[in-house]
Design a protein around this motif. Sequence first.
Motif, short mmCIF file in Angstrom:
data_model
loop_
_atom_site.label_atom_id
_atom_site.label_comp_id
_atom_site.label_asym_id
_atom_site.label_seq_id
_atom_site.Cartn_x
_atom_site.Cartn_y
_atom_site.Cartn_z
N LYS A 217 0.84 -1.20 0.00
CA LYS A 217 0.00 0.00 0.00
C LYS A 217 0.88 1.25 0.00
O LYS A 217 1.99 1.26 0.52
CB LYS A 217 -0.91 0.01 1.23
CG LYS A 217 -1.83 -1.19 1.36
CD LYS A 217 -3.00 -1.11 0.41
CE LYS A 217 -4.00 -2.24 0.69
NZ LYS A 217 -5.15 -2.21 -0.22
N ASP B 72 -1.26 8.87 6.76
CA ASP B 72 -0.73 7.93 7.75
C ASP B 72 -0.02 8.68 8.88
O ASP B 72 -0.10 8.30 10.05
CB ASP B 72 0.26 6.96 7.09
CG ASP B 72 -0.41 6.02 6.11
OD1 ASP B 72 -1.37 5.34 6.50
OD2 ASP B 72 0.04 5.98 4.94
N HIS C 227 -4.42 2.10 7.50
CA HIS C 227 -5.33 1.07 6.99
C HIS C 227 -5.30 -0.20 7.83
O HIS C 227 -6.21 -1.02 7.73
CB HIS C 227 -5.03 0.76 5.51
CG HIS C 227 -3.69 0.15 5.25
ND1 HIS C 227 -2.52 0.89 5.20
CD2 HIS C 227 -3.32 -1.14 5.02
CE1 HIS C 227 -1.49 0.10 4.94
NE2 HIS C 227 -1.95 -1.14 4.81
#
Length: 561
Positions: free
Chosen positions: A117, A123, A179
């Motif tokens: 990813k 993030d 995620h």
Amino acid sequence: MFRQSERTPRRLLVAATVATAAMLLTGCGAGASSSSSSSGTTLVAYTGQTGGYQVNFNPYSPSQIAGQGSIYEPLFFVTNVNTKGPQPRLGTKYTWNSDGTKLSITLRSGVKWSDGKAFTAQDVVYTFTTLAKTPAINSVGFDGTASATDSTHVVLTFPHPSFTNEANVLGRVWIVPEHIWKSINPTTNVMAHPVGTGPYLAGNFKSEAFTLDANPTYWGGEPDLKHIRFLSLSGANATVDGLKGGSIDWAGGPVPNMNSVAKSYPGYGSVTVTSAQTVLEACSNTALGCAGPQVDPAVRHAIYEALDRNQINQLAWQGTSSGISPTFALTTTQKSIISSSISDPIASMKSKPSSAEKLLEADGWTKGSDGIYAKDGQRLSLTVQVVTGWSDYITALSAMTQELKKVGIELQTQQSSWNEWTDKKGKGNYQLAIDSLAQGPSGDPYYLYDNAFASVNTAPVGTVAPGINVARYSNPKVDAAIKALSVLNPTDTSSRQTQFDIIQANIVKDMPYIPVLTAGTVAIFNTKDFTGWPTASNLYASPVVYQSPDVSEIYMRLKAK
């Protein structure tokens, strides 16, 4: 929040048979040259682990076993062993606004998580937001907000000037993938299968040993060092046997002949890092529930004067430790900030028994027929806590016991497990304990003063201190000076020195931590099979085998010969 015991380097604990150690070493390969695999060379590291490992790659867990900097990266690499500024990792540039309330960070583009990813600014925002919302993992004290202006730019906004938080937010926040982490509990999940952006991945795991494997898709290129294998050993001479047999590539002291590593352990080199300051911690604050003779400042000062540091250094550390300042500014890189008001800026290496006795007698202590001082019916007898198997500390305490007895102070050593020792200190259920005051994320003494002396980092006896101020120290003047330092621009050296002067004058007078020596932590490493190690003239990172994130920087620079 980390307590002092969790910031203190893990020490070499020794406890079982040499036969067991030899068997474990044989099972893990015999050194770099014989432990290589088809996918590359393996470096065998021993951090001092004696019990079985429990899988935990959560970088925010106090019991994490690896991954800070290696699996999960900070925005910049920051070390406290040199004076270099933050070096780029996930971040490439950063700037403060003029009043230190906004920190703008440019992120590296093209980075991917190890599951494929894409890494983005979101993030980073998620990581800092999670810290702010989760005090249990917020060891850097981040109290701001994070926002992304685009996929490679983040702004951290603080409610007050926060220049001094730079090293922590840039170098001690491990960026995690939103995620994955949005679906886990960051305080309890051990991340057995971690996903990071770092140069290494979690490999094979067993309780007696585990491996980190080079990340083939790392943004900086796959490291030349393909595997790092961490051992858990037991045996009276496990480290020595491993070094002499070539089955350990990287370890630390104490081991015999630390002053002549190249001669005593052919094929190995060493570097001594002097930053952790060995102290006798004293539960010193009666207002918070401390009790015992050590609450008397005169007693603490008498112990300080009575210690024969030369003898302690030779007996316990083979002469590898060095002098210490009662201000706790390092006598090497921080000597310039030691206040001119301190009459004796460096502790005497020789015992001063007459000074110790005068201090006690001036404070009302009277020597009894047994040679031990007493006051108000209380003998000057103290118990000091140490972890079972910490042989260097135990040896040091044995020397101190004899030295203090000569001046009328009785010292008794109580050994216990690491968990029990930690619990006693954290809750204040002790009189004295031997440990070290670690430096903060960078070479700025502000961090040590804040961590170990600020009232906010302690608590009443019986309650676990939220920080590492296990001495229960509280002084309004020191608190005010620490707060003033926290909002000053580091370039304003004159204003900062004013606050350092206040802090140092008070902590030297109160002495809640009794200075012993500046520990010389010896790192020992295989120079026959690997190049790229830090040297005394190029200390780009701390070579101490358990020091994160420094070890990750070293992994990336090592090359197999």
